[in-house]
Design a protein around this motif. Structure first.
Motif, mmCIF file in Angstrom:
data_model
loop_
_atom_site.group_PDB
_atom_site.id
_atom_site.type_symbol
_atom_site.label_atom_id
_atom_site.label_comp_id
_atom_site.label_asym_id
_atom_site.label_seq_id
_atom_site.Cartn_x
_atom_site.Cartn_y
_atom_site.Cartn_z
ATOM 1 N N ILE A 1 0.838 -1.206 0.000
ATOM 2 C CA ILE A 1 0.000 0.000 0.000
ATOM 3 C C ILE A 1 0.872 1.256 0.000
ATOM 4 N N TRP B 1 -6.983 4.994 -0.121
ATOM 5 C CA TRP B 1 -7.840 3.866 -0.482
ATOM 6 C C TRP B 1 -7.801 2.801 0.608
ATOM 7 N N GLN C 1 -1.304 3.967 -1.974
ATOM 8 C CA GLN C 1 -2.741 3.704 -1.852
ATOM 9 C C GLN C 1 -3.253 3.966 -0.431
#
Length: 132
Positions: free
Chosen positions: A95, A103, A100
Motif C-alpha cells: 500500500i 484507499w 494507496q
C-alpha cells in the motif's frame, strides 16, 4: 483442469478465511511474538487442510490426476504465503509503495490482502496443471 483447480482452491480459501477462521485468529494473527505466530500458523494450517481436501475432490470426483508431491508442494506454498501475507506488513508495504494510503484507509487493505491470496491460488493451480 486449471479452472476446476482454481475454483475449488478459491472455495477452500473462502471457507478457511471466513467460515473457519476464529475471532482469536483474526484478532491476533498479525500480533508480535509467539502468540501472534501461533494464531497465524493455526489459521494458515486451516488453509492447508481445506485446500488439501479441495485437491482430493479434484482428483476423486473430477478424475483429474494430481501427483502427491506436486499437490503437497502446492498446499505448502498456499499455507506459507498465507501466513506471510496475514502478518499484514507485506500488505502495508504494498500500500505504501503503490501510494494507496487513502484507499487503504477506506477499506482497500482487505482487497489488497485478498488479491495477494488469490494470486497465489492461481499460481498454484497453474503449476499443478502444468505438472499433471
Amino acid at each position: 483442469m486449471f479452472p476446476s483447480l482454481l475454483v475449488l482452491l478459491y472455495v477452500g480459501h473462502l471457507l478457511a478465511d471466513n467460515a473457519l477462521q476464529t475471532d482469536h485468529q483474526a484478532g491476533r494473527k498479525a500480533a508480535p511474538g509467539a502468540a501472534g505466530w501461533r494464531a497465524n500458523l493455526t489459521h494458515a494450517s486451516t488453509h492447508v487442510a481445506v485446500c488439501s481436501l479441495a485437491l482430493v475432490v479434484v482428483a476423486a470426483v473430477l478424475g483429474e490426476g494430481i501427483g502427491v508431491l506436486p499437490g503437497a508442494a502446492a498446499v505448502a506454498l498456499i499455507g506459507a504465503t498465507h501466513a506471510w501475507i496475514d502478518r499484514r506488513w507485506p500488505v502495508t508495504a504494498w500500500i505504501r509503495i503503490a501510494r494507496q494510503q487513502k484507499w487503504a484507509a477506506a477499506g482497500g487493505a482487505a482487497h489488497v490482502d485478498q488479491a495477494a491470496h488469490v494470486l497465489v491460488l492461481a499460481v498454484a493451480a497453474l503449476a499443478l496443471t502444468a505438472l499433471s
